[in-house]
Design a protein around this motif. Structure first.
Motif, PDB file in Angstrom:
ATOM      1  N   UNK A  95       3.953  13.854  -0.048  1.00  0.00           N
ATOM      2  CA  UNK A  95       3.180  14.782  -0.862  1.00  0.00           C
ATOM      3  C   UNK A  95       3.591  16.230  -0.584  1.00  0.00           C
ATOM      4  N   UNK A  96       3.871  16.552   0.721  1.00  0.00           N
ATOM      5  CA  UNK A  96       4.324  17.920   1.040  1.00  0.00           C
ATOM      6  C   UNK A  96       5.659  18.214   0.363  1.00  0.00           C
ATOM      7  N   UNK A  97       6.560  17.214   0.380  1.00  0.00           N
ATOM      8  CA  UNK A  97       7.852  17.391  -0.283  1.00  0.00           C
ATOM      9  C   UNK A  97       7.704  17.565  -1.775  1.00  0.00           C
ATOM     10  N   UNK A  98       6.765  16.820  -2.368  1.00  0.00           N
ATOM     11  CA  UNK A  98       6.514  16.919  -3.809  1.00  0.00           C
ATOM     12  C   UNK A  98       5.956  18.287  -4.157  1.00  0.00           C
ATOM     13  N   UNK A  99       5.003  18.810  -3.357  1.00  0.00           N
ATOM     14  CA  UNK A  99       4.410  20.132  -3.605  1.00  0.00           C
ATOM     15  C   UNK A  99       5.449  21.230  -3.457  1.00  0.00           C
ATOM     16  N   UNK A 100       6.321  21.087  -2.429  1.00  0.00           N
ATOM     17  CA  UNK A 100       7.349  22.114  -2.205  1.00  0.00           C
ATOM     18  C   UNK A 100       8.327  22.172  -3.364  1.00  0.00           C
ATOM     19  N   UNK A 101       8.641  21.001  -3.910  1.00  0.00           N
ATOM     20  CA  UNK A 101       9.609  20.941  -5.011  1.00  0.00           C
ATOM     21  C   UNK A 101       9.058  21.591  -6.272  1.00  0.00           C
ATOM     22  N   UNK A 130      -4.792   5.939  -4.734  1.00  0.00           N
ATOM     23  CA  UNK A 130      -6.064   5.543  -4.117  1.00  0.00           C
ATOM     24  C   UNK A 130      -6.032   4.080  -3.677  1.00  0.00           C
ATOM     25  N   UNK A 131      -5.519   3.211  -4.553  1.00  0.00           N
ATOM     26  CA  UNK A 131      -5.437   1.787  -4.212  1.00  0.00           C
ATOM     27  C   UNK A 131      -4.511   1.582  -3.018  1.00  0.00           C
ATOM     28  N   UNK A 132      -3.367   2.292  -3.012  1.00  0.00           N
ATOM     29  CA  UNK A 132      -2.409   2.159  -1.919  1.00  0.00           C
ATOM     30  C   UNK A 132      -2.999   2.583  -0.589  1.00  0.00           C
ATOM     31  N   UNK A 133      -3.679   3.722  -0.574  1.00  0.00           N
ATOM     32  CA  UNK A 133      -4.299   4.204   0.662  1.00  0.00           C
ATOM     33  C   UNK A 133      -5.410   3.258   1.122  1.00  0.00           C
ATOM     34  N   UNK A 134      -6.145   2.697   0.149  1.00  0.00           N
ATOM     35  CA  UNK A 134      -7.205   1.753   0.499  1.00  0.00           C
ATOM     36  C   UNK A 134      -6.625   0.486   1.127  1.00  0.00           C
ATOM     37  N   UNK A 156       0.811  -1.209   0.000  1.00  0.00           N
ATOM     38  CA  UNK A 156       0.000   0.000   0.000  1.00  0.00           C
ATOM     39  C   UNK A 156       0.846   1.260   0.000  1.00  0.00           C
ATOM     40  N   UNK A 157       1.893   1.283   0.804  1.00  0.00           N
ATOM     41  CA  UNK A 157       2.772   2.455   0.864  1.00  0.00           C
ATOM     42  C   UNK A 157       3.465   2.686  -0.474  1.00  0.00           C
ATOM     43  N   UNK A 158       3.926   1.588  -1.086  1.00  0.00           N
ATOM     44  CA  UNK A 158       4.597   1.707  -2.390  1.00  0.00           C
ATOM     45  C   UNK A 158       3.654   2.281  -3.440  1.00  0.00           C
ATOM     46  N   UNK A 159       2.429   1.795  -3.476  1.00  0.00           N
ATOM     47  CA  UNK A 159       1.458   2.298  -4.449  1.00  0.00           C
ATOM     48  C   UNK A 159       1.079   3.747  -4.162  1.00  0.00           C
ATOM     49  N   UNK A 160       0.935   4.087  -2.865  1.00  0.00           N
ATOM     50  CA  UNK A 160       0.514   5.434  -2.479  1.00  0.00           C
ATOM     51  C   UNK A 160       1.557   6.488  -2.827  1.00  0.00           C
ATOM     52  N   UNK A 161       2.819   6.088  -2.981  1.00  0.00           N
ATOM     53  CA  UNK A 161       3.882   7.042  -3.275  1.00  0.00           C
ATOM     54  C   UNK A 161       4.145   7.201  -4.771  1.00  0.00           C
ATOM     55  N   UNK A 162       3.361   6.502  -5.591  1.00  0.00           N
ATOM     56  CA  UNK A 162       3.504   6.666  -7.034  1.00  0.00           C
ATOM     57  C   UNK A 162       2.791   7.931  -7.506  1.00  0.00           C
ATOM     58  N   UNK A 163       3.119   8.361  -8.717  1.00  0.00           N
ATOM     59  CA  UNK A 163       2.533   9.597  -9.241  1.00  0.00           C
ATOM     60  C   UNK A 163       1.106   9.409  -9.710  1.00  0.00           C
TER      61      UNK A 163
END
Length: 354
Positions: free
Chosen positions: A341-347, A211-215, A198-205
Motif C-alpha cells: 500500500x505504501x508503494x502504491x501511494x508513493x506511485x 477486507x476479505x483478504x485481511x480477514x 488472503x494475501x492475494x486478495x489483500x493486494x487487489x485494488x
C-alpha cells in the motif's frame, strides 16, 4: 414376444431398484460409520497441517497431495484387507482392538490437555524443507503418523458394520476410506493455503477483496485454535465412548449400563429437548471416562524408562504453538500488505508523478 420383452424389462427394473436400494444402504451405513469415527477424523485434520510448516508456498499443495496418496494407500492396501480378514474370521477381537484404540485416543487427548495446562511449547517444528530427499522424508513421516489414525478410523467404521454381509462391508469401508481421505486432505489443503489466498486478495485494488483478504489472514490463528480444541475434545469423547461400549461388549456392563440408563431417563423426562440433553449427558460421561483413562495411561507412560520424548514431535502440536506460528504468518502478511500500500501511494503521489 412382446409379453416376454415386457417381463424382461420388468425384471431389469426390479434389479435396478434392488441395486439402487443397495447403494442407498451402503451410503447410509458409510455415513453412520464415518460419524462414529469423527473424533479421529478431526484429530487427523488438526495434525496434518504441521507437516507443511517451513515448506515453500508452491510445494505445500503437492506435499499435501503426496500425503493424501499415502493415506489412501494405507487404508486400501494395508488396513482394509486386514480389517476384513479380522471381521470374517476373528470378530471377537474387534472390541479388544477398539479398547486399545480408545485408550490411545484418550491418551492423546489427555496429553494435549496437560500440554495446555502446563503451557508446554517446546515441541520441535519442522525446519525449512529444501530438496527432494528432505521432502520425501517429511512425507514418509506424515504417512507413518496417518497409518495409526487411519487404522483407528477403519476399525471404528468396521465395528459399525460388522453384521453386514462381506461384500457390503467391503463396499462400505471403501466408501469410508475414500470419503474420509478426500474430506481430511481437502480441508488441510484449504487451511495451509488460507494465508496465501488472503494475501492475494489483500493486494487487489478492490476494497472488498482487501477486507476479505485481511480477514482471512487474521482468522488463521482462530481457525487453527478451534481445530486443535475440537480435535482434543473429540478425542476424549470418542475415546471414552469406545471404552464404554467395548467394555460392555466384553462383559463388563456396569459403566455403560449406568450411563445408558440415565441417558434414557433424561430422554423420557424432558419433552422436546430430552434427546439432545441425553446425548449431551452421554458425551460428557464419555469425555470424563476418556480423560480418566488417559490420565492413567499418561502417568504410566511418563513413568516408563523410555518416556515420551519424541511422541509430540511427530504427532502433537499444542494450541499455543499453532497460534504462535499462525500469528507470525499473519504479521508477515500484514507487513507485506502495508509495504504494498505504501508503494502504491508513493506511485500516485505528486512527487511520484514528477
Amino acid at each position: 414376444m412382446s409379453a416376454g420383452l415386457l417381463g424382461l424389462l420388468d425384471d431389469v427394473a426390479a434389479i435396478a431398484r434392488l441395486a439402487a436400494a443397495s447403494v442407498d444402504d451402503v451410503g447410509m451405513a458409510a455415513g453412520r460409520a464415518t460419524a462414529k469415527a469423527a473424533g479421529v477424523v478431526v484429530d487427523d485434520t488438526a495434525v496434518t497441517p504441521q507437516y507443511v510448516r517451513g515448506v515453500a508456498a508452491e510445494r505445500e499443495i503437492p506435499i499435501v497431495k503426496k500425503i493424501a496418496r499415502g493415506s489412501i494407500r494405507n487404508k486400501l492396501v494395508f488396513i482394509l484387507p486386514g480389517a476384513l480378514i479380522l471381521s470374517q474370521w476373528a470378530p471377537w477381537l474387534l472390541p479388544v482392538i477398539l479398547i486399545l484404540g480408545g485408550s490411545y485416543l484418550a491418551f492423546e487427548g489427555t496429553e494435549k490437555v496437560w500440554g495446555r495446562i502446563r503451557g508446554h511449547e517446546d515441541h520441535a517444528v519442522p525446519a525449512t524443507v529444501e530438496g527432494e530427499e528432505a521432502e520425501k522424508t517429511l512425507v514418509a513421516g506424515a504417512v507413518r503418523t496417518d497409518l495409526i489414525l487411519s487404522a483407528e478410523i477403519m476399525v471404528i467404521a468396521l465395528n459399525e458394520v460388522a453384521d453386514e454381509p462381506f461384500w457390503s462391508r467391503l463396499a462400505i469401508l471403501l466408501v469410508v476410506a475414500v470419503a474420509i481421505t478426500v474430506v481430511v486432505y481437502g480441508v488441510v489443503g484449504l487451511i495451509v493455503k488460507m494465508d496465501d489466498i488472503g494475501l492475494s486478495l489483500a493486494q487487489r485494488s478492490s476494497a472488498s477483496s482487501q477486507r476479505i483478504g485481511k480477514a482471512l489472514v487474521a482468522g488463521m490463528p482462530k481457525v487453527l485454535a478451534v481445530v486443535s480444541l475440537v480435535g482434543t475434545i473429540a478425542m476424549l469423547w470418542v475415546g471414552g465412548h469406545i471404552l464404554l461400549t467395548s467394555s460392555d461388549e466384553l462383559g463388563w456392563h456396569a459403566p455403560y449400563g449406568f450411563v445408558h440408563h440415565v441417558e434414557e431417563a433424561i430422554a423420557h423426562a424432558v419433552p422436546g429437548i430430552g434427546g439432545v440433553l441425553a446425548w449431551l449427558f452421554n458425551t460428557v460421561c464419555s469425555a470424563i471416562v476418556g480423560l480418566a483413562v488417559g490420565a492413567v495411561v499418561v502417568t504410566v507412560m511418563h513413568l516408563l524408562p523410555f518416556g515420551r520424548k519424541d511422541h509430540g514431535d511427530a504427532h502433537e502440536t499444542p494450541v499455543a504453538e499453532d497460534e504462535r506460528v499462525a500469528l507470525d504468518v499473519a504479521r508477515a502478511v500484514e507487513q507485506d500488505i502495508a509495504e504494498h500500500e505504501r508503494g502504491h501511494d508513493a506511485a500516485h503521489s505528486p512527487d511520484g508523478d514528477r
